[in-house]
Design a protein around this motif. Sequence first.
Motif, mmCIF file in Angstrom:
data_model
loop_
_atom_site.group_PDB
_atom_site.id
_atom_site.type_symbol
_atom_site.label_atom_id
_atom_site.label_comp_id
_atom_site.label_asym_id
_atom_site.label_seq_id
_atom_site.Cartn_x
_atom_site.Cartn_y
_atom_site.Cartn_z
ATOM 1 N N VAL A 198 -0.118 5.332 2.700
ATOM 2 C CA VAL A 198 -0.654 4.275 3.562
ATOM 3 C C VAL A 198 -1.524 3.344 2.717
ATOM 4 O O VAL A 198 -2.382 3.807 1.957
ATOM 5 C CB VAL A 198 -1.492 4.859 4.720
ATOM 6 C CG1 VAL A 198 -1.936 3.736 5.668
ATOM 7 C CG2 VAL A 198 -0.704 5.913 5.479
ATOM 8 N N THR A 199 -1.298 2.038 2.857
ATOM 9 C CA THR A 199 -2.078 1.042 2.129
ATOM 10 C C THR A 199 -3.043 0.360 3.094
ATOM 11 O O THR A 199 -2.621 -0.172 4.126
ATOM 12 C CB THR A 199 -1.165 -0.004 1.477
ATOM 13 O OG1 THR A 199 -0.319 0.644 0.521
ATOM 14 C CG2 THR A 199 -1.989 -1.073 0.767
ATOM 15 N N TYR A 200 -4.334 0.392 2.740
ATOM 16 C CA TYR A 200 -5.364 -0.276 3.527
ATOM 17 C C TYR A 200 -5.881 -1.472 2.742
ATOM 18 O O TYR A 200 -6.006 -1.415 1.525
ATOM 19 C CB TYR A 200 -6.524 0.675 3.820
ATOM 20 C CG TYR A 200 -6.149 1.835 4.710
ATOM 21 C CD1 TYR A 200 -6.247 1.735 6.093
ATOM 22 C CD2 TYR A 200 -5.692 3.037 4.168
ATOM 23 C CE1 TYR A 200 -5.907 2.795 6.914
ATOM 24 C CE2 TYR A 200 -5.347 4.102 4.978
ATOM 25 C CZ TYR A 200 -5.454 3.981 6.350
ATOM 26 O OH TYR A 200 -5.109 5.036 7.162
ATOM 27 N N ARG A 201 -6.192 -2.543 3.480
ATOM 28 C CA ARG A 201 -6.703 -3.761 2.854
ATOM 29 C C ARG A 201 -8.070 -4.088 3.428
ATOM 30 O O ARG A 201 -8.292 -3.984 4.638
ATOM 31 C CB ARG A 201 -5.735 -4.927 3.105
ATOM 32 C CG ARG A 201 -6.267 -6.280 2.649
ATOM 33 C CD ARG A 201 -5.223 -7.356 2.767
ATOM 34 N NE ARG A 201 -5.789 -8.686 2.523
ATOM 35 C CZ ARG A 201 -5.073 -9.770 2.260
ATOM 36 N NH1 ARG A 201 -3.761 -9.679 2.201
ATOM 37 N NH2 ARG A 201 -5.663 -10.929 2.053
ATOM 38 N N LYS A 202 -8.981 -4.492 2.533
ATOM 39 C CA LYS A 202 -10.308 -4.904 2.987
ATOM 40 C C LYS A 202 -10.183 -6.244 3.689
ATOM 41 O O LYS A 202 -9.679 -7.217 3.114
ATOM 42 C CB LYS A 202 -11.262 -5.001 1.792
ATOM 43 C CG LYS A 202 -12.726 -4.981 2.169
ATOM 44 C CD LYS A 202 -13.602 -4.853 0.931
ATOM 45 C CE LYS A 202 -15.058 -4.658 1.318
ATOM 46 N NZ LYS A 202 -15.936 -4.490 0.131
ATOM 47 N N GLU A 212 -5.155 -1.239 8.196
ATOM 48 C CA GLU A 212 -3.902 -0.740 7.623
ATOM 49 C C GLU A 212 -2.955 -1.910 7.396
ATOM 50 O O GLU A 212 -2.704 -2.711 8.296
ATOM 51 C CB GLU A 212 -3.274 0.288 8.554
ATOM 52 C CG GLU A 212 -1.984 0.876 7.994
ATOM 53 C CD GLU A 212 -1.404 1.950 8.891
ATOM 54 O OE1 GLU A 212 -0.153 2.062 8.925
ATOM 55 O OE2 GLU A 212 -2.187 2.665 9.560
ATOM 56 N N GLU A 213 -2.440 -2.013 6.182
ATOM 57 C CA GLU A 213 -1.531 -3.104 5.831
ATOM 58 C C GLU A 213 -0.074 -2.667 5.853
ATOM 59 O O GLU A 213 0.811 -3.411 6.278
ATOM 60 C CB GLU A 213 -1.894 -3.652 4.452
ATOM 61 C CG GLU A 213 -1.111 -4.875 4.044
ATOM 62 C CD GLU A 213 -1.561 -5.426 2.695
ATOM 63 O OE1 GLU A 213 -1.653 -6.667 2.573
ATOM 64 O OE2 GLU A 213 -1.828 -4.624 1.766
ATOM 65 N N TYR A 214 0.181 -1.426 5.399
ATOM 66 C CA TYR A 214 1.570 -0.971 5.317
ATOM 67 C C TYR A 214 1.564 0.543 5.130
ATOM 68 O O TYR A 214 0.624 1.121 4.596
ATOM 69 C CB TYR A 214 2.292 -1.640 4.141
ATOM 70 C CG TYR A 214 3.749 -1.248 4.027
ATOM 71 C CD1 TYR A 214 4.684 -1.745 4.937
ATOM 72 C CD2 TYR A 214 4.178 -0.380 3.045
ATOM 73 C CE1 TYR A 214 6.017 -1.376 4.857
ATOM 74 C CE2 TYR A 214 5.514 -0.015 2.946
ATOM 75 C CZ TYR A 214 6.426 -0.511 3.855
ATOM 76 O OH TYR A 214 7.742 -0.145 3.776
ATOM 77 N N SER A 215 2.625 1.182 5.562
ATOM 78 C CA SER A 215 2.782 2.624 5.346
ATOM 79 C C SER A 215 4.252 2.941 5.108
ATOM 80 O O SER A 215 5.139 2.201 5.559
ATOM 81 C CB SER A 215 2.241 3.422 6.538
ATOM 82 O OG SER A 215 3.020 3.179 7.692
#
Length: 467
Positions: A198-202, A212-215
């Motif tokens: 899982v990619t998180y973005r500030k 959450e930006e993408y998983s």
Amino acid sequence: MEERFALPVALMGGTLEMRKQSTHYMPQYPAEDSTRYNRRLKNAVLYDAYRKAIDNLSSRPFRNLVSLEEGAGDWWLEFAKDVDLANTALTTFARRQLADMLIYGKSHILVDYPDTGRLEAVQGRPLTAADERLMNIRPYFSNISPQALIGWKSERFGGVETLTEIRILEETTEYIDGSDWEEQVIERVHLWTRDLVVTYRKTDAESDEWSEEYSRLNTLGTIPLVTVYANRQSFLKSWPPLEGLANLNQKHWWMQSDQDGIETVARVPMLFFRGFDSEDLAAIDIGPYKVFGNRANESDIKVVETSGKAVEVGRFALNNLEKQMTSMSMEPLVRKPGNVTATETTLEEARNISDLESFVLLLETGLREAFGYVALWRNEDPSNVPNVNINKDAGLALSDARELEELRLDYALGVIDQRTYLEHRKARGLYSEDMNIEEVIADTQIDEGAEIDDTGFGSGSSVQADG
């Protein structure tokens, strides 16, 4: 670890980074105003002992290219030419890993696979083997800085400490939406578990909110992170192996600045006026070909100069410090009996070897472990991967007098030829890397039938003995 990493990382950044750190590494004295301090800081220049030591040690094993064992197979040979899908050969990648080991005490290799889910969504169909070959879809290495691995969790499975979660911080510079040239720094955290990535973005640089930006699915079922240690303290914890050298280099940084200040004062003589009132002093114009006087009988003018003792003491201290740093930078090359680090690889390697040699052995093992994850991504047997060979006879240890004498004797007795003899001496750092052995052999060719003395050269030759 972050506290221990800070100084080595700053030193690797050179003079500009040390200046940026300001009072953190360059003290400001109580009576020193900010203007004077900033001037002193701006003129300070770092003596790059630490960075040169890292560069020297990390390059030594790679004077020859990293190779795979014979019979590795064409696919693996091609993979070694570009391990990260960014045209980085295995030799270059391995050198970066060794540099991280020397700076942080560990290095990380993440073995990832392109996100085929997005590609299939774009294609509108499942990818075929032909698609993968055409688009070069295959596993690849990523070098993860120890500073970027900001968190992890682990559990014991069958007595083995196994990762269940890692968090990797990534900073990228991207164009602002709607602008052709304005840029911004974007922070992301990639959360790996055994099932998901899982990619998180500030959301905002000024806040601590993340979205959450993408998983995507982690179809491997495990976290493909390989950690190679040079100074392990516990699971995923390490200390910089050259921390002592870094501390001395930081000490030299501010001592050199003090010395520069002392020499500046010492080079400028001062005038001492006696018997002059304030009006007389205000009227004096000091400079060459200038004359001034005073009617007071007790007036006097003298030139005051420092004795230079402080300058000599400072230079002596700096010279001693530089000698200490030179000695400490060579310590990883000193052979040690029963090297503890080497026992972490195989018991047979626990002989008289240097720390650098043991680091190379550990790196070889780590790269092969990373190859195992590559095989897993390809649905192949992870135990059936080629061994990695890094040159360990390239000056990874300091040669003692006995070893050099044995080499010389072998040459004198004809056990080895001149080329082998010179290659071994060059590998031990006795000759410049630029030396062309073939040219030396041609220039020093001994006439057939000439008598060979105990130095291994002709009787008419002159040889300087090794100290």
